[in-house]
Design a protein around this motif. Structure first.
Motif, PDB file in Angstrom:
ATOM      1  N   UNK A   1     -29.194 -30.229  90.714  1.00 30.06           N
ATOM      2  CA  UNK A   1     -28.043 -29.652  90.024  1.00 30.06           C
ATOM      3  C   UNK A   1     -27.834 -28.189  90.406  1.00 30.06           C
ATOM      4  N   UNK A   2     -26.575 -27.782  90.489  1.00 30.39           N
ATOM      5  CA  UNK A   2     -26.207 -26.404  90.816  1.00 30.39           C
ATOM      6  C   UNK A   2     -25.887 -25.672  89.510  1.00 30.39           C
ATOM      7  N   UNK A   3     -26.868 -24.944  88.984  1.00 24.61           N
ATOM      8  CA  UNK A   3     -26.692 -24.291  87.689  1.00 24.61           C
ATOM      9  C   UNK A   3     -25.518 -23.306  87.714  1.00 24.61           C
ATOM     10  N   UNK A   4     -25.434 -22.483  88.737  1.00 22.45           N
ATOM     11  CA  UNK A   4     -24.393 -21.455  88.787  1.00 22.45           C
ATOM     12  C   UNK A   4     -23.002 -22.082  88.769  1.00 22.45           C
ATOM     13  N   UNK A   5     -22.811 -23.150  89.525  1.00 19.61           N
ATOM     14  CA  UNK A   5     -21.503 -23.801  89.573  1.00 19.61           C
ATOM     15  C   UNK A   5     -21.154 -24.432  88.235  1.00 19.61           C
ATOM     16  N   UNK A   6     -22.126 -25.025  87.581  1.00 19.98           N
ATOM     17  CA  UNK A   6     -21.874 -25.653  86.288  1.00 19.98           C
ATOM     18  C   UNK A   6     -21.559 -24.606  85.221  1.00 19.98           C
ATOM     19  N   UNK A   7     -22.319 -23.524  85.213  1.00 17.83           N
ATOM     20  CA  UNK A   7     -22.061 -22.464  84.239  1.00 17.83           C
ATOM     21  C   UNK A   7     -20.682 -21.849  84.451  1.00 17.83           C
ATOM     22  N   UNK A   8     -20.323 -21.631  85.708  1.00 16.56           N
ATOM     23  CA  UNK A   8     -19.013 -21.062  86.018  1.00 16.56           C
ATOM     24  C   UNK A   8     -17.893 -22.011  85.595  1.00 16.56           C
TER      25      UNK A   8
END
Length: 337
Positions: free
Chosen positions: A311-318
């Motif tokens: 999972x891409x945390x930064x992309x999900x948070x953004x």
């Protein structure tokens, strides 16, 4: 329906099933039909936030215990033993213990706990392993997950859930596949986890000899290793979420990454709603519904757990941050079903 086994031991029902199969829905169905029986509920989740615990409908006859710091089949088996040991102090009041495992649990180590631990063996008895399967995603889950295969193979009772979403031909094909993995389990088709409780509780379906045939070493102490690429991310937001914007973001995301994002489950502070809004997804299938109202003075916030591979945390948070409602100009809300 009698509460206890004939020997006076408290029956323990373990609810397993892969991510998004409908375990919490089944648990709520069971609890809503208990009618005054004293039940202890133990919930284990694969993330640091207990979303399921927020979605379990409770009354004075239930005691809810949550484990969010690991998987019952691994790091918190000792916690499980300690918890059930403490429950023995009130065993005279308890009619049953229900355990909902994480969707990534190997059932064998959970079962072995009730045989290798002197503290709980004398006062509890494993009644059954009830495995919930998602008829829509079962074949893909079995193909991609060893845990999904283990849960089916180890089951005493298999609930083929979401049967309303499959044709008769598909359901029959699924049943044949399940029979290949587990020819002995009792099988029932369900919609939203609704099943006659007499078919799943206090049925004395767990047979040790049969389980040893599935896993001859299951009574031995061993560690279950999860795929290190599979993990969970918790997304949090204190500002209200515009659910139209959220659906416009998450729908194409799940369509593009349905093979990588296995499961999401969240409770939302949704713009213009006084109730919590619950969003869930299993691969590309999504549901959204109202839950109970926010209490007066309660801090409203959004928590969304995402479980998947790499999972891409930064992309999900953004992505979630872009869904925040911006004052009076926010779009009209989508009405949850």
């Amino acid at each position: 329906m009698n509460s206890r086994h004939a020997d006076g031991k408290v029956p323990v029902t373990v609810i397993t099933g892969y991510l998004g199969s409908g375990k919490t829905t089944l648990l709520n169905h069971i609890l809503s039909q208990q009618h005054g029986r004293k039940v202890a509920v133990i919930v284990n989740e694969f993330g640091e936030v207990g979303i399921d615990g927020q979605l379990i409908v409770q009354d004075d006859d239930e005691e809810l215990i949550e484990f969010n710091n690991g998987c019952l089949c691994c790091t918190v088996r000792g916690d499980l033993i300690d918890t059930i040991t403490r429950l023995q102090e009130r065993a005279g009041e308890l009619d049953a213990i229900l355990i909902e495992t994480t969707g990534l649990a190997d059932p064998a180590p959970v079962a072995s706990t009730f045989f290798v631990s002197d503290e709980i063996r004398d006062s509890t008895q494993l009644d059954s392993f009830v495995t919930v399967v998602d008829v829509v995603n079962l074949e893909k889950n079995l193909e991609q997950s060893v845990e999904a295969q283990e849960q089916v193979a180890f089951a005493d009772i298999i609930l083929i859930n979401k049967a309303d979403l499959a044709t008769g031909e598909t359901a029959t094909r699924i049943e044949r596949k399940l029979r290949q993995l587990n020819p002995l389990a009792r099988m029932y088709r369900t919609v939203r986890g609704e099943v006659d409780l007499a078919l799943v509780l206090n049925v004395n379906a767990f047979q040790l000899d049969a389980k040893l045939l599935v896993d001859p070493a299951f009574l031995e102490d061993h560690e279950h290793e999860h795929d290190p690429a599979i993990g969970s991310i918790v997304l949090r937001e204190t500002q209200a979420i515009d659910m139209n914007r959220f659906m416009s973001w998450v729908t194409p995301l799940l369509q593009e990454q349905g093979d990588a994002i296995f499961r999401t489950k969240g409770v939302f502070n949704a713009h213009s709603f006084n109730e919590r809004v619950v969003f869930q997804s299993v691969r590309m299938l999504t549901t959204m519904s109202r839950f109970d109202p926010w209490r007066e003075g309660e801090s409203r916030h959004t928590e969304l757990v995402v479980i998947g591979r790499n999972l891409d945390r930064a992309a999900l948070e953004s992505g979630l941050a872009r869904c925040v409602a911006n004052g009076p100009g926010a779009s009209a809300e989508r009405e949850p079903a």
